[in-house]
Design a protein around this motif. Structure first.
Motif, PDB file in Angstrom:
ATOM      1  N   GLU A 258       0.811  -1.217   0.000  1.00  6.53           N
ATOM      2  CA  GLU A 258       0.000   0.000   0.000  1.00  6.53           C
ATOM      3  C   GLU A 258       0.845   1.267   0.000  1.00  6.53           C
ATOM      4  O   GLU A 258       0.482   2.260  -0.613  1.00  6.53           O
ATOM      5  CB  GLU A 258      -0.968  -0.029   1.187  1.00  6.53           C
ATOM      6  CG  GLU A 258      -2.021  -1.118   0.989  1.00  6.53           C
ATOM      7  CD  GLU A 258      -3.068  -1.150   2.080  1.00  6.53           C
ATOM      8  OE1 GLU A 258      -2.840  -0.538   3.142  1.00  6.53           O
ATOM      9  OE2 GLU A 258      -4.106  -1.789   1.853  1.00  6.53           O
ATOM     10  N   LEU A 259       1.976   1.219   0.684  1.00  4.90           N
ATOM     11  CA  LEU A 259       2.866   2.380   0.628  1.00  4.90           C
ATOM     12  C   LEU A 259       3.360   2.579  -0.800  1.00  4.90           C
ATOM     13  O   LEU A 259       3.446   3.701  -1.289  1.00  4.90           O
ATOM     14  CB  LEU A 259       4.044   2.194   1.593  1.00  4.90           C
ATOM     15  CG  LEU A 259       3.713   2.436   3.070  1.00  4.90           C
ATOM     16  CD1 LEU A 259       4.822   1.927   3.974  1.00  4.90           C
ATOM     17  CD2 LEU A 259       3.463   3.922   3.336  1.00  4.90           C
ATOM     18  N   ASN A 260       3.667   1.474  -1.447  1.00  7.00           N
ATOM     19  CA  ASN A 260       4.111   1.555  -2.833  1.00  7.00           C
ATOM     20  C   ASN A 260       3.059   2.126  -3.751  1.00  7.00           C
ATOM     21  O   ASN A 260       3.334   2.981  -4.591  1.00  7.00           O
ATOM     22  CB  ASN A 260       4.481   0.171  -3.334  1.00  7.00           C
ATOM     23  CG  ASN A 260       5.951  -0.039  -3.214  1.00  7.00           C
ATOM     24  OD1 ASN A 260       6.701   0.540  -3.960  1.00  7.00           O
ATOM     25  ND2 ASN A 260       6.357  -0.797  -2.231  1.00  7.00           N
ATOM     26  N   THR A 261       1.868   1.625  -3.594  1.00  6.04           N
ATOM     27  CA  THR A 261       0.770   2.100  -4.415  1.00  6.04           C
ATOM     28  C   THR A 261       0.633   3.611  -4.291  1.00  6.04           C
ATOM     29  O   THR A 261       0.266   4.295  -5.238  1.00  6.04           O
ATOM     30  CB  THR A 261      -0.545   1.430  -3.966  1.00  6.04           C
ATOM     31  OG1 THR A 261      -0.339   0.025  -4.006  1.00  6.04           O
ATOM     32  CG2 THR A 261      -1.684   1.814  -4.870  1.00  6.04           C
ATOM     33  N   ARG A 262       0.964   4.097  -3.110  1.00  2.00           N
ATOM     34  CA  ARG A 262       0.834   5.544  -2.879  1.00  2.00           C
ATOM     35  C   ARG A 262       2.115   6.300  -3.203  1.00  2.00           C
ATOM     36  O   ARG A 262       2.258   7.466  -2.839  1.00  2.00           O
ATOM     37  CB  ARG A 262       0.427   5.781  -1.430  1.00  2.00           C
ATOM     38  CG  ARG A 262      -1.009   5.371  -1.152  1.00  2.00           C
ATOM     39  CD  ARG A 262      -1.252   5.260   0.345  1.00  2.00           C
ATOM     40  NE  ARG A 262      -2.660   5.030   0.650  1.00  2.00           N
ATOM     41  CZ  ARG A 262      -3.283   3.865   0.480  1.00  2.00           C
ATOM     42  NH1 ARG A 262      -2.634   2.839  -0.010  1.00  2.00           N
ATOM     43  NH2 ARG A 262      -4.554   3.735   0.787  1.00  2.00           N
ATOM     44  N   GLY A 263       3.052   5.631  -3.822  1.00  2.00           N
ATOM     45  CA  GLY A 263       4.233   6.349  -4.299  1.00  2.00           C
ATOM     46  C   GLY A 263       5.336   6.543  -3.272  1.00  2.00           C
ATOM     47  O   GLY A 263       6.188   7.405  -3.440  1.00  2.00           O
ATOM     48  N   VAL A 264       5.356   5.744  -2.222  1.00  2.57           N
ATOM     49  CA  VAL A 264       6.374   5.900  -1.186  1.00  2.57           C
ATOM     50  C   VAL A 264       7.477   4.859  -1.388  1.00  2.57           C
ATOM     51  O   VAL A 264       7.186   3.677  -1.565  1.00  2.57           O
ATOM     52  CB  VAL A 264       5.753   5.724   0.213  1.00  2.57           C
ATOM     53  CG1 VAL A 264       6.826   5.853   1.288  1.00  2.57           C
ATOM     54  CG2 VAL A 264       4.652   6.757   0.435  1.00  2.57           C
ATOM     55  N   ASP A 265       8.734   5.296  -1.366  1.00  2.00           N
ATOM     56  CA  ASP A 265       9.866   4.368  -1.464  1.00  2.00           C
ATOM     57  C   ASP A 265      10.065   3.667  -0.130  1.00  2.00           C
ATOM     58  O   ASP A 265      10.307   4.320   0.885  1.00  2.00           O
ATOM     59  CB  ASP A 265      11.157   5.130  -1.793  1.00  2.00           C
ATOM     60  CG  ASP A 265      11.160   5.661  -3.210  1.00  2.00           C
ATOM     61  OD1 ASP A 265      10.217   5.360  -3.958  1.00  2.00           O
ATOM     62  OD2 ASP A 265      12.105   6.378  -3.566  1.00  2.00           O
ATOM     63  N   VAL A 266      10.012   2.354  -0.152  1.00  2.00           N
ATOM     64  CA  VAL A 266      10.132   1.577   1.082  1.00  2.00           C
ATOM     65  C   VAL A 266      11.282   0.581   0.970  1.00  2.00           C
ATOM     66  O   VAL A 266      11.444  -0.061  -0.066  1.00  2.00           O
ATOM     67  CB  VAL A 266       8.838   0.778   1.353  1.00  2.00           C
ATOM     68  CG1 VAL A 266       8.950   0.013   2.681  1.00  2.00           C
ATOM     69  CG2 VAL A 266       7.627   1.701   1.375  1.00  2.00           C
ATOM     70  N   LEU A 267      12.060   0.476   2.020  1.00  2.00           N
ATOM     71  CA  LEU A 267      12.995  -0.641   2.137  1.00  2.00           C
ATOM     72  C   LEU A 267      12.421  -1.564   3.208  1.00  2.00           C
ATOM     73  O   LEU A 267      12.323  -1.190   4.378  1.00  2.00           O
ATOM     74  CB  LEU A 267      14.391  -0.167   2.544  1.00  2.00           C
ATOM     75  CG  LEU A 267      15.435  -1.286   2.689  1.00  2.00           C
ATOM     76  CD1 LEU A 267      15.644  -2.018   1.367  1.00  2.00           C
ATOM     77  CD2 LEU A 267      16.762  -0.736   3.196  1.00  2.00           C
ATOM     78  N   TYR A 268      12.004  -2.746   2.782  1.00  2.00           N
ATOM     79  CA  TYR A 268      11.305  -3.670   3.669  1.00  2.00           C
ATOM     80  C   TYR A 268      12.291  -4.696   4.198  1.00  2.00           C
ATOM     81  O   TYR A 268      12.777  -5.538   3.428  1.00  2.00           O
ATOM     82  CB  TYR A 268      10.161  -4.329   2.891  1.00  2.00           C
ATOM     83  CG  TYR A 268       9.459  -5.477   3.603  1.00  2.00           C
ATOM     84  CD1 TYR A 268       9.476  -5.602   4.990  1.00  2.00           C
ATOM     85  CD2 TYR A 268       8.760  -6.423   2.872  1.00  2.00           C
ATOM     86  CE1 TYR A 268       8.841  -6.648   5.626  1.00  2.00           C
ATOM     87  CE2 TYR A 268       8.103  -7.474   3.490  1.00  2.00           C
ATOM     88  CZ  TYR A 268       8.159  -7.590   4.882  1.00  2.00           C
ATOM     89  OH  TYR A 268       7.529  -8.631   5.499  1.00  2.00           O
TER      90      TYR A 268
END
Length: 472
Positions: free
Chosen positions: A403-413
């Motif tokens: 969901e963070l990705n869908t909203r355009g946020v760069d995430v390192l999981y």
RNA sequence: CGGAGCGUAGCGCAGCCCGGUAGCGCAUCUGCUUUGGGAGCAGAGGGUCGCAGGUUCAAAUCCUGCCGCUCCGACCA
């Protein structure tokens, strides 16, 4: 220790039993996220011996950088992402100010430098090379000659002026003693812009445009960069400012008036065709100088004692007006309105892109590691799964990640099976602005922890609130 | 470019003086136990001792040359 964080199955093979395509790298239009288990992030627990200053140490430990020779570095994925973010900010602000991007080669012919008589003058810092035909080449330390050659080949009339051309390219200066990691490497990435005007008055307008563009560029990176009167150095000319950020570990001493730290930075709606003189005047009014041009008498006369700052600084940019220094010997002339041919008046404007990576760390870190300003952070969010393999935490993390990705946020999981403590330490070290910490304890109450790296503050919120906060 | 050092496992180091089968911690791999701030136990793998030459029965160790790197200073985006 060198811990290559790569655990799990072969990324090239998607098991047939998979009910979904396990994409390690999610790239939407707006975001580029990664699973740590599939990334290349060689974090060092121990401090490498060769690193003396904090930014170098942290870059090595955070798996951003690999030294290949004295002052020559490979940029590992995490470091490369930061480098690219900085480069892009520089590019956007140059474009906004009306400069036009091109790309010149790293290698140049020696003959070009003989025209300006700098081939001999430059000394051993210039890396000289011969090709198979024994032609003399050099790895460019800067590009005044080449851009002047390009300009003179095409531009004939004052009607095509003003013109500002820039590129972002690797340079080489064979420093006698490279040190401080990327802060003083031999190979370095630099943005250099070159302005062309019909006369000095025009050149000063170009100079002012770059001055304002620099204020904006560094501010966007979360830096307070102070323009300081500078010596004009080997490039020559009579008007020059260095842009310096304050840091205890800086390379040179600086003196300034505290007021300069609170001056307003022009917004992105600034009109570069308008009169920028008041802005330049405002920013150059408070006393600010590096120690080599420092005037103690003036400093004490102009600056009240309580506003005097004497600390150290790192130069991240420099702008020059150098008049006809290159246009005369290299015959870069245009026809003016009066029909007469005139040498153009030039300026050059550098930003140390690779150096900025180190400079930002010098200005923003603590005991645990880096604290990236959001604009240049390699990822905006670190998502920590504290109990990999637990179905509830796995599910909650996967959902947040998507969901963070869908909203355009760069995430390192961080989906590795490291222990919680190691994950905290690694995440603090690499310094992503936000951490979302997901563990069984919090999930029992429907909460995850949201931690802000800059001040260490943390709060328990619902996953929905995380989305609202990080991807409004 | 002056001065001072260092090159031994991925990283940090000991061994070198006084020559005799290369070691420690961390990391890596396997197993078990652990699991909210860099875990524990047991086992395993990994090194042309920077390179070349010399001395010697024998060289990581002694000698010579070279290469690479670091630190202090001068210099520099």
């Amino acid at each position: 220790m060198q811990q290559l964080v790569r655990k799990g199955t072969n990324p090239l093979v998607i098991p047939e039993s998979s009910t979904f395509t396990r994409s390690s790298f999610i790239a939407t239009n707006r975001s580029q996220s990664m699973r740590l288990s599939r990334y290349f992030l060689p974090i060092l627990r121990e401090t490498p011996k060769e690193s003396e200053i904090v930014s170098h140490r942290l870059m090595l430990r955070a798996g951003m950088l690999r030294q290949e020779a004295a002052g020559i570095y490979a940029w590992l994925p995490l470091g490369f992402r930061v480098l690219k973010k900085i480069e892009q900010i520089v590019r956007e602000e140059m474009n906004r100010a009306g400069a036009v991007e091109l790309l010149m080669p790293t290698l140049q012919l020696a003959d070009l430098w003989r025209e300006s008589e700098r081939y001999e003058a430059y000394g051993p810092e210039m890396l000289r090379i011969q090709d198979r035909h024994k032609r003399e080449l050099l790895y460019g330390p800067t590009n005044e000659e080449m851009i002047t050659e390009i300009f003179r080949a095409y531009v004939r009339s004052y009607k095509n002026l003003p013109l500002n051309l820039y590129h972002i390219q690797w340079k080489f200066r064979d420093e006698q003693r490279p040190r401080f990691g990327v802060m003083r490497g031999r190979e370095f990435l630099m943005k250099d812009a070159y302005s062309f005007d019909i006369d000095e008055a025009g050149a000063r307008l170009s100079y002012n445009r770059m001055f304002v563009a620099y204020l904006r560029t560094f501010a966007r990176m979360g830096l307070k960069a102070i323009p300081m009167r500078a010596e004009t150095g080997p490039i020559g000319g009579d008007l020059s400012h260095e842009f310096i950020i304050l840091a205890e570990t800086g390379e040179s001493g600086v003196y300034c008036n505290k007021d300069v730290l609170n001056l307003p930075v022009p917004g992105e709606d600034i009109d570069y065709n308008g009169d920028l003189t008041p802005i330049v005047r405002e920013w150059t009014a408070p006393y600010a100088a590096t120690e080599d041009v420092h005037d103690a008498t003036r400093f004490e006369r102009e600056v009240p004692a309580e506003k005097r700052i004497h600390t150290r600084g790192i130069e991240v940019g420099q702008i020059f007006y150098f008049g006809t220094k290159y246009s005369v010997p290299m015959k870069a002339t245009v026809t003016g309105p009066d029909g007469a041919e005139k040498p153009i008046h030039g300026g050059s404007y550098g930003v140390g892109v690779s150096r900025l990576v180190g400079a930002i760390i010098e200005a923003s870190h603590d005991e645990a590691g880096i604290k990236w300003p959001e604009a240049v952070a390699p990822f905006k969010v670190g998502l920590l799964n504290l109990k990999q393999g637990d179905s509830a935490t796995d599910a909650a993390c996967e959902k947040l990640y998507r969901e963070l990705n869908t909203r355009g946020v760069d995430v390192l999981y961080d989906d590795t099976d490291e222990r919680a403590g190691a994950k905290f330490a690694s995440m603090d070290l690499i310094g992503l602005p936000w951490q979302v910490i997901v563990g069984p304890k919090g999930l029992a109450d429907g909460k995850v922890e949201l931690k802000r790296r800059s001040d260490g503050s943390r709060e328990n919120v619902s996953p929905a609130d995380v989305l609202a906060r990080l991807a409004p």
